[in-house]
Design a protein around this motif. Structure first.
Motif, PDB file in Angstrom:
ATOM      1  N   GLU A  20       0.831  -1.209   0.000  1.00  0.00           N
ATOM      2  CA  GLU A  20       0.000   0.000   0.000  1.00  0.00           C
ATOM      3  C   GLU A  20       0.864   1.256   0.000  1.00  0.00           C
ATOM      4  O   GLU A  20       0.603   2.208  -0.724  1.00  0.00           O
ATOM      5  N   SER A  21       1.920   1.215   0.851  1.00  0.00           N
ATOM      6  CA  SER A  21       2.739   2.422   1.006  1.00  0.00           C
ATOM      7  C   SER A  21       3.643   2.628  -0.201  1.00  0.00           C
ATOM      8  O   SER A  21       4.266   3.673  -0.330  1.00  0.00           O
ATOM      9  N   GLU A  22       3.721   1.629  -1.084  1.00  0.00           N
ATOM     10  CA  GLU A  22       4.585   1.773  -2.248  1.00  0.00           C
ATOM     11  C   GLU A  22       3.782   1.945  -3.533  1.00  0.00           C
ATOM     12  O   GLU A  22       4.319   1.828  -4.617  1.00  0.00           O
ATOM     13  N   ARG A  23       2.483   2.176  -3.393  1.00  0.00           N
ATOM     14  CA  ARG A  23       1.654   2.304  -4.593  1.00  0.00           C
ATOM     15  C   ARG A  23       1.021   3.683  -4.648  1.00  0.00           C
ATOM     16  O   ARG A  23       0.629   4.254  -3.640  1.00  0.00           O
ATOM     17  N   ASP A  24       0.963   4.214  -5.858  1.00  0.00           N
ATOM     18  CA  ASP A  24       0.280   5.486  -6.056  1.00  0.00           C
ATOM     19  C   ASP A  24      -1.157   5.177  -6.460  1.00  0.00           C
ATOM     20  O   ASP A  24      -1.390   4.459  -7.439  1.00  0.00           O
ATOM     21  N   THR A  25      -2.098   5.705  -5.705  1.00  0.00           N
ATOM     22  CA  THR A  25      -3.486   5.288  -5.940  1.00  0.00           C
ATOM     23  C   THR A  25      -4.050   5.858  -7.241  1.00  0.00           C
ATOM     24  O   THR A  25      -4.890   5.225  -7.869  1.00  0.00           O
ATOM     25  N   LEU A  26      -3.594   7.046  -7.657  1.00  0.00           N
ATOM     26  CA  LEU A  26      -4.168   7.656  -8.863  1.00  0.00           C
ATOM     27  C   LEU A  26      -3.780   6.881 -10.124  1.00  0.00           C
ATOM     28  O   LEU A  26      -4.630   6.480 -10.915  1.00  0.00           O
ATOM     29  N   SER A  27      -2.490   6.652 -10.304  1.00  0.00           N
ATOM     30  CA  SER A  27      -2.037   5.984 -11.536  1.00  0.00           C
ATOM     31  C   SER A  27      -2.035   4.463 -11.399  1.00  0.00           C
ATOM     32  O   SER A  27      -1.878   3.762 -12.393  1.00  0.00           O
TER      33      SER A  27
ATOM     34  N   GLY B 147      -0.887   6.084 -16.782  1.00  0.00           N
ATOM     35  CA  GLY B 147      -0.437   4.976 -15.920  1.00  0.00           C
ATOM     36  C   GLY B 147      -0.892   3.636 -16.483  1.00  0.00           C
ATOM     37  O   GLY B 147      -0.122   2.678 -16.554  1.00  0.00           O
ATOM     38  N   GLN B 148      -2.134   3.616 -16.906  1.00  0.00           N
ATOM     39  CA  GLN B 148      -2.690   2.381 -17.488  1.00  0.00           C
ATOM     40  C   GLN B 148      -1.934   2.007 -18.767  1.00  0.00           C
ATOM     41  O   GLN B 148      -1.589   0.838 -18.983  1.00  0.00           O
ATOM     42  N   LEU B 149      -1.662   3.036 -19.585  1.00  0.00           N
ATOM     43  CA  LEU B 149      -0.935   2.789 -20.841  1.00  0.00           C
ATOM     44  C   LEU B 149       0.448   2.194 -20.552  1.00  0.00           C
ATOM     45  O   LEU B 149       0.880   1.240 -21.204  1.00  0.00           O
TER      46      LEU B 149
ATOM     47  N   PRO C 179       7.169  -4.171 -20.858  1.00  0.00           N
ATOM     48  CA  PRO C 179       7.466  -5.602 -20.692  1.00  0.00           C
ATOM     49  C   PRO C 179       7.200  -6.029 -19.248  1.00  0.00           C
ATOM     50  O   PRO C 179       7.264  -5.199 -18.331  1.00  0.00           O
ATOM     51  N   LYS C 180       6.923  -7.311 -19.088  1.00  0.00           N
ATOM     52  CA  LYS C 180       6.530  -7.835 -17.761  1.00  0.00           C
ATOM     53  C   LYS C 180       7.553  -7.536 -16.667  1.00  0.00           C
ATOM     54  O   LYS C 180       7.196  -7.206 -15.546  1.00  0.00           O
ATOM     55  N   ARG C 181       8.829  -7.666 -17.008  1.00  0.00           N
ATOM     56  CA  ARG C 181       9.855  -7.535 -15.963  1.00  0.00           C
ATOM     57  C   ARG C 181      10.224  -6.088 -15.659  1.00  0.00           C
ATOM     58  O   ARG C 181      11.013  -5.821 -14.756  1.00  0.00           O
ATOM     59  N   ALA C 182       9.697  -5.151 -16.455  1.00  0.00           N
ATOM     60  CA  ALA C 182      10.083  -3.746 -16.267  1.00  0.00           C
ATOM     61  C   ALA C 182       9.576  -3.233 -14.926  1.00  0.00           C
ATOM     62  O   ALA C 182       8.543  -3.660 -14.431  1.00  0.00           O
ATOM     63  N   ALA C 183      10.357  -2.309 -14.327  1.00  0.00           N
ATOM     64  CA  ALA C 183       9.870  -1.606 -13.131  1.00  0.00           C
ATOM     65  C   ALA C 183       9.291  -0.279 -13.604  1.00  0.00           C
ATOM     66  O   ALA C 183       9.919   0.430 -14.393  1.00  0.00           O
ATOM     67  N   LEU C 184       8.093   0.040 -13.124  1.00  0.00           N
ATOM     68  CA  LEU C 184       7.429   1.277 -13.536  1.00  0.00           C
ATOM     69  C   LEU C 184       7.168   2.111 -12.297  1.00  0.00           C
ATOM     70  O   LEU C 184       6.963   1.565 -11.214  1.00  0.00           O
ATOM     71  N   GLY C 185       7.116   3.421 -12.464  1.00  0.00           N
ATOM     72  CA  GLY C 185       6.782   4.232 -11.302  1.00  0.00           C
ATOM     73  C   GLY C 185       6.287   5.613 -11.681  1.00  0.00           C
ATOM     74  O   GLY C 185       6.666   6.170 -12.710  1.00  0.00           O
ATOM     75  N   ARG C 186       5.379   6.141 -10.839  1.00  0.00           N
ATOM     76  CA  ARG C 186       5.031   7.561 -10.934  1.00  0.00           C
ATOM     77  C   ARG C 186       5.902   8.224  -9.885  1.00  0.00           C
ATOM     78  O   ARG C 186       5.655   8.090  -8.686  1.00  0.00           O
ATOM     79  N   ILE C 187       6.953   8.917 -10.337  1.00  0.00           N
ATOM     80  CA  ILE C 187       7.951   9.399  -9.381  1.00  0.00           C
ATOM     81  C   ILE C 187       7.751  10.860  -9.016  1.00  0.00           C
ATOM     82  O   ILE C 187       8.472  11.401  -8.194  1.00  0.00           O
ATOM     83  N   GLY C 188       6.769  11.503  -9.643  1.00  0.00           N
ATOM     84  CA  GLY C 188       6.445  12.884  -9.298  1.00  0.00           C
ATOM     85  C   GLY C 188       5.042  13.161  -9.793  1.00  0.00           C
ATOM     86  O   GLY C 188       4.345  12.231 -10.219  1.00  0.00           O
ATOM     87  N   GLY C 189       4.604  14.433  -9.741  1.00  0.00           N
ATOM     88  CA  GLY C 189       3.240  14.777 -10.138  1.00  0.00           C
ATOM     89  C   GLY C 189       2.874  14.210 -11.506  1.00  0.00           C
ATOM     90  O   GLY C 189       1.982  13.370 -11.629  1.00  0.00           O
ATOM     91  N   GLU C 190       3.593  14.676 -12.552  1.00  0.00           N
ATOM     92  CA  GLU C 190       3.319  14.166 -13.912  1.00  0.00           C
ATOM     93  C   GLU C 190       4.613  13.626 -14.503  1.00  0.00           C
ATOM     94  O   GLU C 190       4.865  13.761 -15.685  1.00  0.00           O
TER      95      GLU C 190
END
Ligand code: GH3
Ligand code: MG
Ligand code: MG
Length: 394
Positions: free
Chosen positions: A221-228, A282-284, A290-301
């Motif tokens: 929970e603490s590592e997830r951004d709820t919007l994206s 975020g959905q896009l 790719p499956k193994r990629a790490a993704l993140g929202r690291i700031g506002g946009e």
């Protein structure tokens, strides 16, 4: 006070405490039902200690002896139901009820047999062994087991087998000529103290399994951004670190990305539409990476992508595809075209993570300055100035 009575008192208090703790844990746990079954199991089993005391100190031994047997067995069966919920193998309620009923009848039938004979001792202990061994197999056969689950499975295996050892011991040393005598035997002392230890061990291990699950949920929970619905910066960093730990000498790629003129989108269409753009982007990312990629929202946009074991050219192609898809994000007014700028860099053992981020950031900055909606590549310490704007240029 008789030593056995003391242990019975201890067992009662311990079981009641576990029942209370599992009830509290149920309020926080994703496995709420399992925790409630455990609470009920320990609650019912605690009554057996009271029944044993009543066997010794009242006139109606038989009814209380049956009560002691039934409450332990029902308590164990409720634990098995909870374990079924926790480890994904539900118990057929009719089979469980039939087994408990048949075992209570068996215990009634053998009550008048001479105590300490193999038939009497094994008939008495076997139903407990069966329920606990079945729980052990459910835990050990479950998928995705962690260390704590393996420990629980082995502990339950041992606990299940110890009932057979108890039966053997009762045959060897005797468990009192009548039920009333039981509490005064050395066998009872050994049996009740072994039970006390195993009840505490099983209870604590079950509790640890649930608490670890709650902690893992809290962390996710603490590592997830709820919007994206993407990992936030902390979650992204942790995923990158574990990918790097897997392949410390690999060649990886970092992509930083920033939505263009986002302030203008907010100002023109409202903050709510801005939020929907972040959600859609975020959905896009989730759908196309790719499956193994790490993704993140690291700031506002601002977003980041870490592609493990990926050549830089492939990373640029991916960023380019993402850039193209961003312009056709569905569900927005025709007048609103969302675009994004991208900076791509390579991460090798020589570069290091911080330097790779710095270079990707510089490349992103260059993409912004060059007019936005494009992908720029950083190579070594200088930026590759190839303009990658448009579908076919790169
Ligand atoms: P540039 O192309 O240079 O990146 O311009 P920009 O307008 O995208 O960049 P700027 O940094 O000036 O503005 C970013 C804006 O993003 C400002 C902030 O209000 C908005 N923003 C940040 N987080 C959110 C969010 O969660 N929802 C919405 N709707 N807007 C957000
Ligand atoms: Mg921006
Ligand atoms: Mg920005």
């Amino acid at each position: 006070m008789n030593g056995v009575a003391f242990f019975l008192g201890v067992n009662f208090v311990v079981a009641v405490c576990f029942s209370a703790v599992f009830s509290v844990v149920a309020t926080r746990s994703r496995s709420r039902r399992a925790a409630l079954w455990f609470a009920a199991g320990f609650g019912i089993a605690s009554l057996s200690a009271l029944c044993e005391l009543l066997v010794a100190y009242t006139g109606s031994s038989k009814i209380w002896a049956l009560g002691a047997f039934a409450t332990v067995l029902i308590g164990m069966m409720l634990l098995r139901v909870g374990i079924g919920h926790l480890y994904g193998r539900r118990l057929d309620k009719r089979i469980a009820a039939f087994f408990v009923g048949a075992s209570i009848i068996l215990s009634y039938v053998i009550y008048d047999l001479p105590r300490g004979t193999p038939v009497q001792a094994f008939s008495y202990q076997s139903p407990f062994a069966v329920v606990i061994l079945d729980s052990a197999f459910v835990v050990l056969a479950s998928r995705g087991r962690q260390m704590i689950d393996r420990f629980l499975g082995m502990l339950m295996l041992f606990t299940g087998l110890h009932f057979f050892a108890k039966a053997g011991l009762a045959v060897l040393v005797g468990s009192g000529s009548v039920a009333k005598d039981y509490i005064h035997t050395n066998y009872a002392l050994v049996s009740q103290s072994a039970t006390a230890i195993l009840v505490v061990a099983v209870g604590l291990t079950l509790l640890a399994a649930l608490v670890l699950e709650i902690m893992a949920d809290e962390r996710s929970e603490s590592e997830r951004d709820t919007l994206s619905a993407l990992p936030n910066r902390r979650g992204f960093n942790r995923q990158v670190q574990s990918l790097l730990d897997e392949a410390p000498n690999g060649r990886h790629a970092v992509i930083l990305c920033d939505l263009d003129h986002f302030k203008r989108i907010n100002d023109t269409y409202g903050h709510h539409v801005g939020d929907l753009v972040i959600q859609g982007f975020g959905q896009l990312m989730n759908d196309s990476a790719p499956k193994r990629a790490a993704l993140g929202r690291i700031g506002g946009e601002e977003f980041a992508i870490f592609l493990p074991d990926t050549e830089i050219a492939a990373a640029v192609l991916f960023a380019q595809a993402l850039r193209g898809a961003t312009m056709t994000l569905p569900g927005f007014p025709e007048s609103l075209t969302v675009t994004a700028s991208f900076g791509v860099s390579a991460l090798t053992t020589a570069t290091g993570l911080a330097e790779a981020y710095r270079q990707a950031d510089l490349a992103l900055y260059t993409a912004k300055n060059a007019g936005r909606n494009q992908v720029k590549l950083a190579s070594d310490n200088h930026l590759d100035t190839a303009d990658t704007r448009g579908e076919n240029k790169m």
